[in-house]
Scaffold this active site. Sequence first.
Site, PDB file in Angstrom:
ATOM      1  N   ASP A 194       0.959   5.130  -0.120  1.00 39.99           N
ATOM      2  CA  ASP A 194       0.228   6.397  -0.021  1.00 39.99           C
ATOM      3  C   ASP A 194       0.949   7.467  -0.832  1.00 39.99           C
ATOM      4  OD1 ASP A 194      -1.888   5.791   1.893  1.00 39.99           O
ATOM      5  OD2 ASP A 194      -0.257   5.478   3.326  1.00 39.99           O
ATOM      6  N   HIS A 225       0.843  -1.201   0.000  1.00 40.79           N
ATOM      7  CA  HIS A 225       0.000   0.000   0.000  1.00 40.79           C
ATOM      8  C   HIS A 225       0.875   1.246   0.000  1.00 40.79           C
ATOM      9  CE1 HIS A 225      -3.412   2.559   0.701  1.00 40.79           C
ATOM     10  NE2 HIS A 225      -2.827   3.076   1.773  1.00 40.79           N
ATOM     11  N   HIS A 274      -6.446   9.480  -0.043  1.00 44.46           N
ATOM     12  CA  HIS A 274      -7.108   9.420   1.266  1.00 44.46           C
ATOM     13  C   HIS A 274      -6.276   9.973   2.427  1.00 44.46           C
ATOM     14  CE1 HIS A 274      -5.189   5.431   0.587  1.00 44.46           C
ATOM     15  NE2 HIS A 274      -4.762   5.633   1.823  1.00 44.46           N
ATOM     16  N   ASP A 326       1.708  -1.141   4.474  1.00 43.46           N
ATOM     17  CA  ASP A 326       2.160   0.121   3.889  1.00 43.46           C
ATOM     18  C   ASP A 326       3.608   0.002   3.405  1.00 43.46           C
ATOM     19  OD1 ASP A 326      -0.271   0.972   4.740  1.00 43.46           O
ATOM     20  OD2 ASP A 326       0.466   2.455   6.183  1.00 43.46           O
ATOM     21  N   ASP A 339      -7.675   1.229   2.311  1.00 41.61           N
ATOM     22  CA  ASP A 339      -7.382   2.239   3.332  1.00 41.61           C
ATOM     23  C   ASP A 339      -8.332   3.427   3.454  1.00 41.61           C
ATOM     24  OD1 ASP A 339      -5.869   3.013   5.514  1.00 41.61           O
ATOM     25  OD2 ASP A 339      -4.389   4.116   4.334  1.00 41.61           O
TER      26      ASP A 339
END
Length: 1147
Positions: free
Chosen positions: A183, A181, A577, A432, A295
Amino acid sequence: MKLSRQFTLFGSAIFCVVVFSLYLMLDHLQLDRTKNPSSGAGKLFHSGQLTILQEKIDHLERLLAENNEIISNIRDSVLDLSESVKDSKGSPEVGNQSRVGYPELLASPPLVIPIQQEDCHFADNFSVTNGLLLLQMLDVYDLLSFDNPDGGVWKQGFDISYNENEWDTEPLQVFVVPHSHNDPGWLKTFDDYYRDQTQHILNNMVVKLHEDERRRMLWSEISYFSKWWDSIDSQKRDAVKSLIERGQLEIATGGWVMPDEANTHYFAMIDQLLEGHQWLERNVGVKPKTGWAVDPFGHSPTMTYLLKQAGMSNMLIQRVHYSVKKHFAIQKTLEFFWRQTWDQDTTTDILCHMMPFYSYDVPHTCGPDPKICCQFDFKRLPGGRISCPWRVPPQTINDGNVKERALMLLDQYRKKSKLFRTHVVLAPLGDDFRYNEASEWDQQFQNYQKLFDYMNSHPELHVKAQFGTISDYFSALRPAAAVDPVSNTSPLLPVVSGDFFTYADRDDHYWSGYFTSRPFYKRLDRVLESHLRAAEILFSLALASVQKANKWNDFPSLENYKLLTEARRNLGLFQHHDAITGTGKDWVVVDYGTRLFHSILNVKRVMANSAHWLVLKDKGAYIHSSSMPLLQMDDVQPAQDALPRKMVLKLSTRSLVIYNPTEQDRWSVVTVYVNTPRVRLQTASGHAVTAQVSAVWEETTRASREAFQLSFVAQVPALGLTVYRLTEAVELRTVPVDYTFLKQHEELSVDSAEPFRVDIPQDDSLPISIENPLIKIWCSATTGLMEVIKYKEGGVEHKVEVGFVWYGTTSNRDKSGAYLFLPDGEAKAYTPNHAPVIRVTKGVVFSEVTTTYQHVTHTLRLYNVQGIEGQSVEISNTVDIRGEFNREIAMRITSDLNSSDRFFTDLNGFQIQPRRTMAKLPLQANFYPMTTMAYIQESGVRLTLLTAQSLGVSSLKSGQLEVIMDRRLMQDDNRGLGQGVQDNKITANLFRLLLEKRSETFKWSYPSLLSHITSMYLNHPVIPMVVSPNYDSLTFAPLSPLRAALPCDVHLVNLRTIQAKEGAGPSHEVALILHRRGFDCEFSNRNMGLLCSTTQGKVSQHLFSELSVQSVTPASLSLMHTLDGGRSQEEIQLKPMEIRTYRVQLR
Ligand SMILES: [Zn+2]
């Protein structure tokens, strides 16, 4: 026919004039009465009665002169209009009746817009089809007790047991889905994450997946993937393509980011999906099949709808309230078809997997026991940088322990499978920024392979375990759940409608804080959205026109297209997000803000460049100069964290070009700043226009002498440009406003400027009122805040009190932060230290009441426009809580509506979700995201708060609506951010308040057409541009690009030029994205100012007046799939609520 149309036009104009003149008279009489309420008592003006009389006569004379101007002005508009009717070639089409229908509408009052009943009753008879279990999320909420018992090892769940031989006939099929994941910004900026982690993850991926073809990987963020792609050579690119072809690497969702689903508007959600998919199509040639959202903090059915329209058939979600997860787990409904609330069949169904446990990390994905699952996260092997908080570390798998370890893991898989209806199990394997080091790839893949090999080589275990992608999982699930491939239905799986807000991950920790956190940037996001959309449309029109005129090489198409592309990507990035949610580190927020800020500047340039070509009368005189542009925006934002300021136009003579980015013809108030109150305002054809002049207040009671606000009603056709000329006049040709200042218990001195009259009444106890032809509002003379609103037609009067309240944060250990809202009980009234200064402005174009508090400057404004703008009260709040400590400020609207515990909020500006305020839930759980509107209603009335930025909203008591405007929190809320929210800015919040009469009560609720269009006006204001004085010799022609405005219920989401197959420039194709809005018929369609009709969703493909549409090819939402055999269509038809994309060639 044409002649009679002109006559009707003229008749309508005269009607308008009469109404407006009458109104003006009344307004000024009223103005004089309220402004001088004490004249009867005669304290101040006793000696000056004669002077007053003289003044009044002067005033009336001025009014008469104005009315003459107005008459001539309207006559001009009528002439212009009839000319444009005359000019439009061909016979008017069904489906585009607006301009045809318009004169008749205006001519015969009352104005009733033709609405077919079937156009709005589509959602009334909602029914359950196919005999399936249908869960409405609101009903589920009713059902749940929201207790939080300790569930044992699965803390928020329950004990799971099974029978050893349950899989004897049908073996368990396990898909372990490795994922990372990433971000695009959170604790680090997008670029820093890329440099430190993401590029290594992707580089290692190419090597490590090729080592063993049984390995799999899932990727979803195209923002990162494309950045990496640009940095690798063609050999590596081919290696990646072969991984994708072999099914080892899956791109899931394929959006630019994994967007937040609460604060995002569907325009930007679509735009980032389109950008990601367009990039994938050009570079990799892959079409994502499955949505992946592990998420985002709560889930919206809007995202579901968009994924479906983009051609996806499966999706996965994770962050859902723990009580809901538990309920779904008990019912075995964690896999379901997610259906839109309006859908009468299965058209919008998408197969959704809801992850059952607390998180998407490895401890919470293999099964119910995190202590066990953590032992199967081999990055946490002893000696590594991370370990297991349950204090039992993983073991490297070897011949000695493989049996014991495999059985232990299988036990978790089996338990997990008991929560589902099939024998197929999904076990995500990632976290993450995982897989950044080559060693981690080896640790995870080698150890798991040993476990799989053991399980698979022991038939008595009845299991087949393997690495898989998320689509591998769904491919196995569908036949296992007996999903009919044609009808997309399953006898095993239920159907769910509704949304998954408001998310709580544990205890009373509701994630409703992020609905408001960093509101400055939530507003800035909306500003970029509206400017980007406006620029896309104008650029597409300009490009087609340039092409038609064979001037392709003269127009800076490549340069502008690059600016647009960059803006799409910056806007896309902000939908992430941790971006629009306001949950990044301070410097990450600055990085996002800077990107938004630069892109706003850039799309303004695109708009100015496009308008330059379009507005030129003589296209032969077109020369593009980037150093000396023809047009400039009239406002400037000085920095990424500052509010925009209006440019002051120095007059002798200046031209203004006004752009209407909406698909409806529009009468809207435009305000520009000028250096003198003495201005003559004219249309392009030289006819005078009434303009109001008001002061620019540098301080609360000190007016500027260098700058003045000039406001007028601009008439701009749909997507068109109108030209006005400003000339410095010798005499006062504008109509100055009158001011009244009030402050309780205190002497006031006001430093005003000529030519304004300022009144400071001695008796300051009488209520203040302002009004326009449709509405009158009364405000308290003490607080300046609204108390009563009256709609003149029908004389409906309601108590609607606007006020402010404070929330503090709890004294418990866990306090409010960027994500969480944990208030210290109910809100406390905002009590200012000093009485506020109240300024009442009364003018011919608008009237307003501005109240200055320490933390908020609050303005209530009424526009004196007969159309849409006059139907609602504009509320603007400039909020500044930079000096506060653990406080949140909310605007609360308290009305006399008996709304009980019901209210309605929009989801992503796309649909309405009914809400119920529940006493069994803590206060913070009753807050919901509001992207564009929220409303409450009783049998005869609806009160809607429309918003120009996403914020958290609630209705805690019957008759109330309240919205959190800003929050300042000194501590972290333990969700990984590691800081509070203390970077507050001076923030502008903009709203409109609309009170509507309604007739019936339907189960499913939609906004009225008026509400939809008011929201569009609020979110897409008209855009004034100023002609540089260097180009005074040029002549300009207004632009009316549409043959007719679109039907009332059809919204042009975008007209987006598609990138060329080669290079970074534009192609000759545009994506035409249309949305047919769902609306309620329970509202009057009389006198709403709407000048359009509904057409059962039909839109003629002959949309444009000058340009012709060469082909209209239906495509999936993001252009990935061609629909209906790729044939060009004669007519566009949309179902209610439908969003559709067409590839269009314009010429
Ligand atoms: Zn994330």
